[in-house]
Scaffold this active site. Structure first.
Site, PDB file in Angstrom:
ATOM      1  N   GLY A  23       0.806  -1.230   0.000  1.00 24.61           N
ATOM      2  CA  GLY A  23       0.000   0.000   0.000  1.00 24.61           C
ATOM      3  C   GLY A  23       0.831   1.268   0.000  1.00 24.61           C
ATOM      4  N   GLY A  27      -2.213   7.707  -4.512  1.00 20.32           N
ATOM      5  CA  GLY A  27      -2.720   8.095  -5.830  1.00 20.32           C
ATOM      6  C   GLY A  27      -2.900   6.910  -6.763  1.00 20.32           C
ATOM      7  N   LEU A  29      -4.933   3.822  -6.844  1.00 20.06           N
ATOM      8  CA  LEU A  29      -6.089   3.378  -6.046  1.00 20.06           C
ATOM      9  C   LEU A  29      -6.022   1.891  -5.706  1.00 20.06           C
ATOM     10  CD1 LEU A  29      -8.960   5.350  -7.857  1.00 20.06           C
ATOM     11  CD2 LEU A  29      -7.428   6.114  -6.032  1.00 20.06           C
ATOM     12  N   SER A  31      -3.321   0.017  -5.272  1.00 24.48           N
ATOM     13  CA  SER A  31      -2.306  -0.180  -4.225  1.00 24.48           C
ATOM     14  C   SER A  31      -2.887   0.166  -2.853  1.00 24.48           C
ATOM     15  CB  SER A  31      -1.078   0.687  -4.533  1.00 24.48           C
ATOM     16  OG  SER A  31      -0.318   0.958  -3.390  1.00 24.48           O
ATOM     17  N   ASN A 113       8.240   1.539 -16.154  1.00 29.71           N
ATOM     18  CA  ASN A 113       8.833   2.610 -15.354  1.00 29.71           C
ATOM     19  C   ASN A 113      10.347   2.462 -15.212  1.00 29.71           C
ATOM     20  OD1 ASN A 113       6.007   1.881 -13.502  1.00 29.71           O
ATOM     21  ND2 ASN A 113       6.212   3.829 -14.572  1.00 29.71           N
ATOM     22  N   HIS A 140       9.540   3.797  -2.098  1.00 32.77           N
ATOM     23  CA  HIS A 140       9.934   2.416  -2.426  1.00 32.77           C
ATOM     24  C   HIS A 140      10.463   2.303  -3.843  1.00 32.77           C
ATOM     25  CE1 HIS A 140       5.844   2.686  -3.971  1.00 32.77           C
ATOM     26  NE2 HIS A 140       5.988   1.540  -4.620  1.00 32.77           N
ATOM     27  N   GLU A 177       9.246   9.033 -14.416  1.00 32.30           N
ATOM     28  CA  GLU A 177       8.703   7.676 -14.256  1.00 32.30           C
ATOM     29  C   GLU A 177       8.861   6.852 -15.538  1.00 32.30           C
ATOM     30  OE1 GLU A 177       6.633   6.493 -11.242  1.00 32.30           O
ATOM     31  OE2 GLU A 177       7.549   8.174 -10.175  1.00 32.30           O
ATOM     32  N   HIS A 249      -0.005   7.457 -13.871  1.00 34.78           N
ATOM     33  CA  HIS A 249       0.863   7.533 -15.048  1.00 34.78           C
ATOM     34  C   HIS A 249      -0.038   7.727 -16.269  1.00 34.78           C
ATOM     35  CE1 HIS A 249       3.854   4.763 -12.767  1.00 34.78           C
ATOM     36  NE2 HIS A 249       4.342   5.981 -12.766  1.00 34.78           N
ATOM     37  N   ASP A 251       0.053   6.159 -18.949  1.00 33.54           N
ATOM     38  CA  ASP A 251      -0.315   4.886 -19.597  1.00 33.54           C
ATOM     39  C   ASP A 251      -1.532   4.223 -18.945  1.00 33.54           C
ATOM     40  OD1 ASP A 251       0.761   3.704 -17.306  1.00 33.54           O
ATOM     41  OD2 ASP A 251       2.357   2.618 -18.365  1.00 33.54           O
ATOM     42  N   ASN A 364      -1.877  -4.301  -7.491  1.00 35.00           N
ATOM     43  CA  ASN A 364      -0.976  -3.226  -7.066  1.00 35.00           C
ATOM     44  C   ASN A 364      -0.963  -2.099  -8.099  1.00 35.00           C
ATOM     45  OD1 ASN A 364       0.287  -3.134  -4.593  1.00 35.00           O
ATOM     46  ND2 ASN A 364       1.843  -4.647  -5.120  1.00 35.00           N
ATOM     47  N   CYS A 370       2.061  -1.916 -17.983  1.00 30.75           N
ATOM     48  CA  CYS A 370       3.038  -1.544 -16.945  1.00 30.75           C
ATOM     49  C   CYS A 370       4.164  -2.557 -16.880  1.00 30.75           C
ATOM     50  CB  CYS A 370       2.392  -1.541 -15.552  1.00 30.75           C
ATOM     51  SG  CYS A 370       1.098  -0.345 -15.328  1.00 30.75           S
TER      52      CYS A 370
HETATM   53  O1  SUG Z   1       4.291   2.893  -9.172  1.00 32.88           O
HETATM   54  N1  SUG Z   1       2.572   0.165  -7.787  1.00 32.88           N
HETATM   55  C1  SUG Z   1       3.196   0.796  -8.941  1.00 32.88           C
HETATM   56  C2  SUG Z   1       2.424   0.475 -10.190  1.00 32.88           C
HETATM   57  C3  SUG Z   1       3.167   0.953 -11.421  1.00 32.88           C
HETATM   58  C4  SUG Z   1       2.331   0.856 -12.650  1.00 32.88           C
HETATM   59  N2  SUG Z   1       3.091   1.256 -13.766  1.00 32.88           N
HETATM   60  C5  SUG Z   1       2.619   1.907 -14.870  1.00 32.88           C
HETATM   61  N3  SUG Z   1       1.448   2.488 -14.852  1.00 32.88           N
HETATM   62  N4  SUG Z   1       3.385   1.994 -15.902  1.00 32.88           N
HETATM   63  C6  SUG Z   1       3.303   2.300  -8.736  1.00 32.88           C
HETATM   64  O2  SUG Z   1       2.382   2.878  -8.148  1.00 32.88           O
HETATM   65  C7  SUG Z   1       2.446  -0.495  -5.459  1.00 32.88           C
HETATM   66  C8  SUG Z   1       3.359  -1.172  -4.473  1.00 32.88           C
HETATM   67  C9  SUG Z   1       2.706  -1.471  -3.175  1.00 32.88           C
HETATM   68  O3  SUG Z   1       1.871  -0.696  -2.715  1.00 32.88           O
HETATM   69  O4  SUG Z   1       3.109  -2.486  -2.579  1.00 32.88           O
HETATM   70  C10 SUG Z   1       3.206   0.100  -6.632  1.00 32.88           C
HETATM   71  O5  SUG Z   1       4.342   0.493  -6.470  1.00 32.88           O
END
Ligand code: SUG
Length: 442
Positions: A23, A27, A29, A31, A113, A140, A177, A249, A251, A364, A370
């Site tokens: 989590g 932003g 949703l 996750s 990313n 992270h 990103e 993002h 995408d 996530n 992605c």
């Molecule tokens: O950066 N989720 C990623 C998802 C990335 C998606 N990538 C693209 N749209 N290209 C992020 O938000 C969640 C990790 C967690 O909560 O454990 C996370 O990092």
């Protein structure tokens, strides 16, 4: 696979053994919604590899980026934790759970990313350019770029063909990103293209409730260092409405390939101007095809929950029209299912939708698009890149065997302080690296 023509390869992030629902992405949703749930890294990695298999079977170029070393002891040591591995994990678990979760994050799976990529046809020096993303908005993710850079150098290390740049400075002016905010359009993969760089903010001022993760300065810096020609490069702004609806993002609301752009009405601050600029930049090279999805057909909330646009848009061998490789959630959401049915029945450029199950990643906030980084390579570049990272079905089988033998099928927050789990993650990664002939990264 290497051929006699310039091809697009999808390099997917191989989902790592520490995949979990921490989590951590404000932003995003999904996750936030799934924070604290029990994850299944084994299933996640198998789902990702099955998606790769689908493309290999279709005859498309497919590569893989190995997972990063997790837990990230460097991150914990840099925060002052010390002693044996077990002591570091225990102390971090007691005093800074957020940092411990960051150290275990498998977020490098979202390879879109990893970097921004410009094919050699667009670059002044005729090399294929990569800028690893600093991912500086989320704690992270901000720790990914040193190991991602090492991954890219191990695979695209030949300086005659490839330029792997340093990530941009990690100041918030430079938030970057990667390819998730970048669209390349062209008449064919090998021809010079129009590169569209999408930013969410100009400086540090926030005009959105949720973080805008990409700055214009980051985009401009990449344009300069990749040596892109100005008349074929343009900048567009993500709409604040989309960011605040959960499109962290671009995408999440837009995907493009070759001459086709598939996007939500509210993807950009001023979608009409963006389309006009792309048409002008493309003139003489190709005629832009657009599929715009109006908000009254698919509201932004459905676009974000179904991830309709976070699909791979592919020129499928043997098919005249493009194929949209969409997450199964798109079929389960009424508005997006109906839109897809009507879209493929119409006369537009997208002729078929193929659905793929990547639920573990979706929970996530990571859909099919992605999970991959697109890399267009000439025949000489295909020869020069590290063959261990390119996949055929036999290699996918072997990677799946390693996953089944070394990954857990349940991971919860409590596992993150367990030394045994940390050791399993290292052993699993090393087995994968050995299979990919990338043990230098161990
Ligand atoms: O950066 N989720 C990623 C998802 C990335 C998606 N990538 C693209 N749209 N290209 C992020 O938000 C969640 C990790 C967690 O909560 O454990 C996370 O990092």
């Amino acid at each position: 696979m290497s051929g006699s023509e310039t091809l697009e390869f999808n390099f997917d992030g191989l989902i790592g053994p520490s995949h979990n629902y921490a989590g951590m992405s404000d932003g995003n949703l999904a996750s936030t919604r799934n924070a604290g749930d029990v994850s299944n890294p084994c299933e996640a990695a198998l789902q990702g590899l099955e998606k790769m298999r689908l493309l290999v079977r279709a005859g498309l170029g497919q590569g893989v980026l190995p997972p990063l070393p997790r837990p990230n002891f460097d991150l914990l040591v840099s925060a002052g934790f010390h002693g044996s591995d077990a002591q570091i994990l225990e102390a971090a678990g007691k005093s800074d759970l957020r940092l411990l979760k960051a150290a275990f994050s498998a977020s490098s799976m979202w390879a879109a990313n990893a970097a921004t990529v410009s094919p050699s046809a667009d670059a002044e020096d005729g090399r294929l350019h990569f800028t690893p993303a600093n991912l500086s908005t989320m704690l992270h993710r901000s720790a990914e770029y040193p190991d991602t850079t090492a991954n890219l150098l191990a695979i695209f290390g030949d300086p005659d063909h490839f330029a792997v740049h340093s990530a941009l400075p990690t100041h918030e002016y430079y938030s970057d990103e990667g390819a998730a905010n970048h669209v390349r359009l062209s008449s064919s993969h090998g021809a010079g293209g129009v590169e569209v760089f999408v930013h969410g903010r100009e400086g540090v001022s926030a005009q959105t409730r949720f973080p805008a993760r990409q700055t214009r300065l980051a985009c401009e810096s990449i344009v300069r260092s990749h040596g892109l020609t100005h008349d074929r490069t343009l900048h567009a702004q993500q709409s604040a409405v989309a960011i605040d609806a959960g499109a962290f993002h671009n995408d999440v609301v837009c995907v493009g390939t070759l001459d086709t752009l598939f996007f939500h009405e509210h993807a950009f601050e001023n979608s009409k101007d963006v389309i006009r600029s792309i048409r002008e930049a493309a003139s003489g090279a190709f005629e832009l095809q657009t599929v715009m999805v109006p908000d009254d057909r698919v509201p932004l909330s459905d676009a974000v929950s179904s991830y309709l646009f976070n699909s791979q848009l592919l020129a499928w061998p043997g098919e005249d029209k493009l194929v949209l490789l969409a997450p199964t959630e798109t079929r389960e959401t009424e508005s997006t299912r109906v839109f897809c049915e009507e879209m493929v029945a119409s006369n537009g450029p997208i002729g078929r939708v193929e659905y793929v199950d990547v639920r573990q990643s979706m929970r996530n906030g990571g859909g099919p698009a992605c999970l991959r980084l697109r890399v267009v390579m000439t025949p000489a570049q295909q020869e020069a890149c590290h063959p261990g990272a390119l996949l055929d079905e036999a290699k996918i089988d072997r990677l799946q065997d390693i996953v089944r033998a070394t990954y857990r099928d349940r991971v919860s927050e409590a596992d993150l302080v367990d030394l045994e789990f940390a050791n399993e993650c290292r052993i699993a990664r090393e087995a994968l690296l050995e299979e990919l002939d990338l043990l230098e990264l161990a």
